[in-house]
Design a protein around this motif. Sequence first.
Motif, mmCIF file in Angstrom:
data_model
loop_
_atom_site.group_PDB
_atom_site.id
_atom_site.type_symbol
_atom_site.label_atom_id
_atom_site.label_comp_id
_atom_site.label_asym_id
_atom_site.label_seq_id
_atom_site.Cartn_x
_atom_site.Cartn_y
_atom_site.Cartn_z
ATOM 1 N N ILE A 272 -21.793 -3.678 17.074
ATOM 2 C CA ILE A 272 -21.109 -3.436 18.352
ATOM 3 C C ILE A 272 -20.147 -4.575 18.669
ATOM 4 N N LEU A 273 -20.594 -5.806 18.460
ATOM 5 C CA LEU A 273 -19.760 -6.964 18.772
ATOM 6 C C LEU A 273 -18.576 -7.075 17.810
ATOM 7 N N ILE A 274 -18.777 -6.710 16.534
ATOM 8 C CA ILE A 274 -17.664 -6.722 15.577
ATOM 9 C C ILE A 274 -16.592 -5.714 15.985
ATOM 10 N N LEU A 275 -17.031 -4.529 16.405
ATOM 11 C CA LEU A 275 -16.069 -3.528 16.881
ATOM 12 C C LEU A 275 -15.313 -4.034 18.103
ATOM 13 N N ALA A 276 -16.036 -4.690 19.023
ATOM 14 C CA ALA A 276 -15.376 -5.248 20.214
ATOM 15 C C ALA A 276 -14.357 -6.305 19.813
ATOM 16 N N MET B 259 -10.641 5.455 19.109
ATOM 17 C CA MET B 259 -11.730 5.844 18.235
ATOM 18 C C MET B 259 -12.772 4.727 18.119
ATOM 19 N N LEU B 260 -12.314 3.482 17.959
ATOM 20 C CA LEU B 260 -13.232 2.358 17.873
ATOM 21 C C LEU B 260 -14.039 2.202 19.161
ATOM 22 N N GLN B 261 -13.378 2.403 20.303
ATOM 23 C CA GLN B 261 -14.089 2.271 21.580
ATOM 24 C C GLN B 261 -15.173 3.330 21.706
ATOM 25 N N ARG B 262 -14.857 4.577 21.323
ATOM 26 C CA ARG B 262 -15.868 5.639 21.398
ATOM 27 C C ARG B 262 -17.059 5.329 20.495
ATOM 28 N N LEU B 263 -16.769 4.845 19.272
ATOM 29 C CA LEU B 263 -17.846 4.501 18.352
ATOM 30 C C LEU B 263 -18.691 3.361 18.927
ATOM 31 N N ARG B 264 -18.030 2.343 19.474
ATOM 32 C CA ARG B 264 -18.748 1.208 20.046
ATOM 33 C C ARG B 264 -19.636 1.643 21.209
ATOM 34 N N GLU B 265 -19.117 2.514 22.063
ATOM 35 C CA GLU B 265 -19.887 2.959 23.218
ATOM 36 C C GLU B 265 -21.080 3.815 22.795
ATOM 37 N N ARG B 266 -20.897 4.641 21.769
ATOM 38 C CA ARG B 266 -22.016 5.467 21.301
ATOM 39 C C ARG B 266 -23.101 4.611 20.663
ATOM 40 N N THR C 141 -23.716 1.581 21.440
ATOM 41 C CA THR C 141 -24.357 0.855 22.542
ATOM 42 C C THR C 141 -25.386 1.730 23.244
ATOM 43 N N LEU C 142 -25.073 3.015 23.402
ATOM 44 C CA LEU C 142 -26.040 3.937 24.011
ATOM 45 C C LEU C 142 -27.298 4.046 23.146
ATOM 46 N N VAL C 143 -27.116 4.105 21.838
ATOM 47 C CA VAL C 143 -28.263 4.152 20.929
ATOM 48 C C VAL C 143 -29.105 2.881 21.077
ATOM 49 N N LEU C 144 -28.431 1.723 21.125
ATOM 50 C CA LEU C 144 -29.142 0.459 21.275
ATOM 51 C C LEU C 144 -29.933 0.418 22.574
ATOM 52 N N LEU C 145 -29.306 0.800 23.681
ATOM 53 C CA LEU C 145 -29.987 0.771 24.980
ATOM 54 C C LEU C 145 -31.186 1.705 25.002
ATOM 55 N N ALA C 146 -31.079 2.858 24.330
ATOM 56 C CA ALA C 146 -32.173 3.827 24.332
ATOM 57 C C ALA C 146 -33.351 3.357 23.485
ATOM 58 N N LEU C 147 -33.074 2.665 22.369
ATOM 59 C CA LEU C 147 -34.128 2.303 21.434
ATOM 60 C C LEU C 147 -34.763 0.938 21.712
ATOM 61 N N LEU C 148 -34.064 0.062 22.443
ATOM 62 C CA LEU C 148 -34.585 -1.285 22.671
ATOM 63 C C LEU C 148 -36.000 -1.299 23.275
ATOM 64 N N PRO C 149 -36.294 -0.490 24.307
ATOM 65 C CA PRO C 149 -37.662 -0.550 24.854
ATOM 66 C C PRO C 149 -38.719 -0.017 23.895
ATOM 67 N N LEU C 150 -38.309 0.698 22.839
ATOM 68 C CA LEU C 150 -39.249 1.234 21.858
ATOM 69 C C LEU C 150 -39.425 0.306 20.665
ATOM 70 N N HIS C 151 -38.721 -0.833 20.667
ATOM 71 C CA HIS C 151 -38.657 -1.704 19.496
ATOM 72 C C HIS C 151 -40.040 -2.121 18.993
ATOM 73 N N ALA C 152 -40.870 -2.686 19.850
ATOM 74 C CA ALA C 152 -42.170 -3.210 19.410
ATOM 75 C C ALA C 152 -43.044 -2.108 18.827
ATOM 76 N N LEU C 153 -43.056 -0.947 19.462
ATOM 77 C CA LEU C 153 -43.852 0.180 18.959
ATOM 78 C C LEU C 153 -43.334 0.657 17.612
ATOM 79 N N LEU C 154 -42.010 0.836 17.499
ATOM 80 C CA LEU C 154 -41.425 1.348 16.256
ATOM 81 C C LEU C 154 -41.673 0.388 15.094
ATOM 82 N N VAL C 155 -41.509 -0.919 15.338
ATOM 83 C CA VAL C 155 -41.711 -1.898 14.265
ATOM 84 C C VAL C 155 -43.184 -1.977 13.870
#
Length: 450
Positions: free
Chosen positions: A53-57, A1-8, A10-24
Amino acid sequence: MLQRLRERLTLVLLALLPLHALLVTVGTGLLMGKGHAPLAFLALWKEALLGAILILALIEWVQARPRRLQLDVIDGLIVALIILSAFVTVLTHGDLKLALLGFKYDFVPLVAFLFVRRATWSEQFQRAAFGVLLGAGVVVALYGILTILLPIRFFLWLGYAPAHSLYFADGPLAAFQQVSETALRRVQGTMSGPNQFGLWLLIPFGLLLMKVTSRKAITINQATMGALILLALFLTFSRAAWIAAFVMTITALCRSVPRPLLKSVVAGAVFICVAVGIIASLLFPSIFFRLSSSRGHLVRPLQAMGRMIRSPLGEGLGSAGPASNRVSETCVFLRPQDDPSWAKTTPTLCVFLGATQVQPVDHECRCPFLPENWYLQIGVELGILGFLLFVALTIVLLKSLVRVAGSSPAFLLFLGISIAALVLHAWEDSAVAYTVWLLLGMQISRQSRS
């Protein structure tokens, strides 16, 4: 369960990172109105999510009850750099805020890598992560291409600054940058600048490059995505990103083309790229040569080497690079024959004609030190030993990736960014640094277990 949560997550982080400057930028404008610097609590969302993510890992690692902590050369080099940074910073400026800024840029991605490479990542997640990055690449490439046509009032409505091509630590991001001495816009898409955008586009470019060189049939969707990403990459006019993409392409061909055809294919690719570069340089010299920008890329590394010689033990975290930029005034260095009158509309801007400060006249400006080279930046901050340790880390990682993950995009991405770091602060942008170091950790972790 922890691995699934961590992976999900991480997917959110990877998707939103390139939008960071615009969103902020948009978020700060909505909460504070126009003309404000990005709000810190909005800007730190990515570090908060990465921390979760790192705490879950870490929890998963503890639950696995390892017999002992296994360290290798890569771990040792990173730990040595962190210890050295603390030692040098305490002995030099001792400024906690500046040190934390320097640590954020220099070491948060490396710490994330240490945790991520010890976690387990499913094959399903690997495929999903690559799909998310390709999808994000198409979205931001389309938006970036569209911004060429959008009027300045659109960017002001979003919350960007009215001035272009300038960075003010106490103000919003510039709406866009222009090619030096021209009115031509450089595409920066959803990110903080065209160089940052160009380097991030190397990530989906590398993923598509591996698909193209895998000897499988290329689909129409893949060809369309590749065309969009390449067009956006070209329109950033980031020469460092272009060079990195070229090196990645040649490397991928060398690793995929059958040996009897290798020399011919590589020679043909090099010839075509060189010919296109020469023709384009002759037709558009102001775009490709950009003497004022090129002069900085030559002079500043020499200045950095001089500072390393004068302070061989280093000047402490944050004394150079993006952290220095965050705590200094904005400075523009013009040629002695240039006309600085345009800057009078921005009285807080520090303007130099050659080595002479001409604006403002009421105080001496405190300018950032930007070596335009990530390795030399580390050398200025951590001294000659820190410089050697970071270069060694880069070389060891490249060798390790060739051995355990040479068939993955991680090797190409790390190679491309490492090349760009010779002429840029290539690891300064969180979208680039966090994404690439997370992918490195995942690939080395997965391959080392198989």
